[in-house]
Design a protein around this motif. Sequence first.
Motif, PDB file in Angstrom:
ATOM      1  N   THR A  16       4.383  -6.185  -3.418  1.00 12.53           N
ATOM      2  CA  THR A  16       3.148  -5.417  -3.563  1.00 12.53           C
ATOM      3  C   THR A  16       2.991  -4.926  -4.997  1.00 12.53           C
ATOM      4  OG1 THR A  16       3.214  -4.751  -1.245  1.00 12.53           O
ATOM      5  CG2 THR A  16       1.884  -3.408  -2.719  1.00 12.53           C
ATOM      6  N   ARG A  76      -1.298   5.086  -1.404  1.00 11.82           N
ATOM      7  CA  ARG A  76       0.085   4.991  -0.942  1.00 11.82           C
ATOM      8  C   ARG A  76       1.048   4.854  -2.116  1.00 11.82           C
ATOM      9  NH1 ARG A  76       0.237   0.264   3.151  1.00 11.82           N
ATOM     10  NH2 ARG A  76      -1.972   0.668   3.429  1.00 11.82           N
ATOM     11  N   GLN A  77       0.634   4.077  -3.101  1.00  6.43           N
ATOM     12  CA  GLN A  77       1.521   3.817  -4.233  1.00  6.43           C
ATOM     13  C   GLN A  77       1.811   5.094  -5.014  1.00  6.43           C
ATOM     14  OE1 GLN A  77       2.262   0.646  -2.914  1.00  6.43           O
ATOM     15  NE2 GLN A  77       3.033   0.690  -4.996  1.00  6.43           N
ATOM     16  N   GLU A 135      -6.596   2.521   0.160  1.00  3.76           N
ATOM     17  CA  GLU A 135      -5.431   3.082   0.855  1.00  3.76           C
ATOM     18  C   GLU A 135      -4.141   2.650   0.168  1.00  3.76           C
ATOM     19  OE1 GLU A 135      -8.482   1.506   2.171  1.00  3.76           O
ATOM     20  OE2 GLU A 135      -7.169   0.441   3.550  1.00  3.76           O
ATOM     21  N   LEU A 136      -4.172   1.412  -0.313  1.00  2.00           N
ATOM     22  CA  LEU A 136      -2.957   0.893  -0.961  1.00  2.00           C
ATOM     23  C   LEU A 136      -2.661   1.677  -2.228  1.00  2.00           C
ATOM     24  CD1 LEU A 136      -0.704  -1.161  -1.098  1.00  2.00           C
ATOM     25  CD2 LEU A 136      -2.263  -2.726  -2.243  1.00  2.00           C
ATOM     26  N   LYS A 196      -4.964  -6.346  -0.200  1.00  2.37           N
ATOM     27  CA  LYS A 196      -5.723  -5.720   0.880  1.00  2.37           C
ATOM     28  C   LYS A 196      -4.867  -4.679   1.586  1.00  2.37           C
ATOM     29  CE  LYS A 196      -8.635  -9.658   2.178  1.00  2.37           C
ATOM     30  NZ  LYS A 196     -10.021  -9.167   2.178  1.00  2.37           N
ATOM     31  N   GLY A 197      -3.584  -4.628   1.228  1.00  2.00           N
ATOM     32  CA  GLY A 197      -2.711  -3.606   1.801  1.00  2.00           C
ATOM     33  C   GLY A 197      -1.759  -4.118   2.870  1.00  2.00           C
ATOM     34  N   TYR A 198      -1.772  -5.424   3.137  1.00  2.00           N
ATOM     35  CA  TYR A 198      -0.825  -5.959   4.118  1.00  2.00           C
ATOM     36  C   TYR A 198       0.542  -6.120   3.473  1.00  2.00           C
ATOM     37  CZ  TYR A 198      -4.889  -6.909   6.970  1.00  2.00           C
ATOM     38  OH  TYR A 198      -6.029  -6.769   7.710  1.00  2.00           O
ATOM     39  N   LYS A 199       1.582  -5.869   4.285  1.00  3.51           N
ATOM     40  CA  LYS A 199       2.936  -5.987   3.759  1.00  3.51           C
ATOM     41  C   LYS A 199       3.385  -7.442   3.775  1.00  3.51           C
ATOM     42  CE  LYS A 199       4.378  -2.477   6.837  1.00  3.51           C
ATOM     43  NZ  LYS A 199       5.316  -1.439   7.255  1.00  3.51           N
ATOM     44  N   VAL A 247      -8.785  -3.714  -5.197  1.00  9.66           N
ATOM     45  CA  VAL A 247      -7.632  -3.368  -4.372  1.00  9.66           C
ATOM     46  C   VAL A 247      -8.035  -2.348  -3.307  1.00  9.66           C
ATOM     47  CG1 VAL A 247      -5.331  -2.357  -4.392  1.00  9.66           C
ATOM     48  CG2 VAL A 247      -6.074  -3.819  -6.279  1.00  9.66           C
TER      49      VAL A 247
END
Length: 389
Positions: A313, A336-337, A332-333, A182-185, A329
């Motif tokens: 991640t 970013r990748q 945004e994630l 979900k994009g959380y670190k 997924v």
Amino acid sequence: MRVERPEIIARATEHIPRMVALIQKLAEGGAAYQTEDGSWYFRLAAFPAYGKLSKKDLSGMQDGARVDLDEYEKDSARDFALWKAAKPGETFWETPIGRGRPGWHIECSAMAMEYLGDSFDLHAGGEDLMFPHHENEIAQSETATHKPFARHWMHVRFLLVDGRKMSKSEGNFFTLRDLLLKGYKASAIRLALVSVPYRHQLNFTFDGLAEATNAIDRLRTFHLRLTQGNFAAGSNPALQAAAQTAQSDYLAALSNDLNTAEARAPIFDLIRASNTAIDQGQLFRDDRDAILCVLASFDAVFDVIEDRDAEPTHRALEWAAQSGRLNEVAPELLARQALTDEAIDALVAERTAAKKHRNFSRADQIRNDLAQQGIVLEDSKDGVRWKRK
RNA sequence: GCAUCGGUGGCGAAGUGGCUAACGCGCAGGUCUGCAAAACCUGUAUACGCGGGUUCGAUCCCCGCCCGGUGCUCCA
């Protein structure tokens, strides 16, 4: 999640002789007895202190009429199994006390004593295990050795999710991997989980995760400011003292039954004092070194300041790719990748050049584009810093 | 039902028988900045679930109530 591996991972199947010896010892003392089918049970009457951990008073719980029929062989309904006789088709071990397999509790006592001794300092576990499992461990261990088993017990309370127990039927069930996708670190998840001391119940929410993410931002931004800034030689006595206070308050909080919530406070206090000093030009090289030491000591336990979020991640994304779930997924994630550090550095350099020529619209465009992809730029006296959101 | 843990400002969360009840996050205003971001400052009007009691004094101790978690059968 950067949880350390245990030094020893013990397997019950490799410690059968040790368990058998323990049961034999209990039998010699009259605390264990064998039933007709060959199983061994612990005689609760042999351990009067039973219930001391979970503060249960069993005196009111007499053996009642509702005892299951298949337990008729036991002397008392509350006696628990040490060794279960083999049933047809089950795997079993051939031992001096018969064919069978160990009961649930005996393996923990046997292995704990094997590696830690008859008495040891800490025994941890989930709150659900306090009764009956840990209570039974104490009973069988202390009856066998006549020594205190664990000196301290740490029981972790279960977390809630959105105020309710996490369960598939409630629809509030998810794994660490789900959160990463979900994009959380990973670091944010870690900090959210320790934001409440282990002894208290944690209500895990996405708001809480977002909050932890922001708190980590503050920690990392400050850390960058220290490591990338230029400071004059010398030291500021007030900051040296602040660093020392922070360090000792931090350790005192952790020593106080691992109070992780309390332990954060002195670190953030120090950050504010340091930022103020930097703004006023009153932070020097020796101060920076002292403060970095405090941060390192914090990170040795919390492990969230140094950015190691990429790896978990990546692993989650690889899994998603292999199992054909990339469509689940967070977009945004994925965006970013796509950006490498080199690409970011190049864009930052282009923006700096544009600014030099007072081409602010191009500069702002680059900054906005990067922001869209989760990269935050900060201009400072010592150059441009960037970080992944 | 019994047991046990908890109910603190907008949110999360420490803590204490009596000094201005930490810290984080959020929001608003200000300083700085080309604009931002970061940082700092100020604010967020009466924050300690409710009702009794003990005490010179209770958010903290005791009793009751309300709300929430968990355990109280087996299996690991």
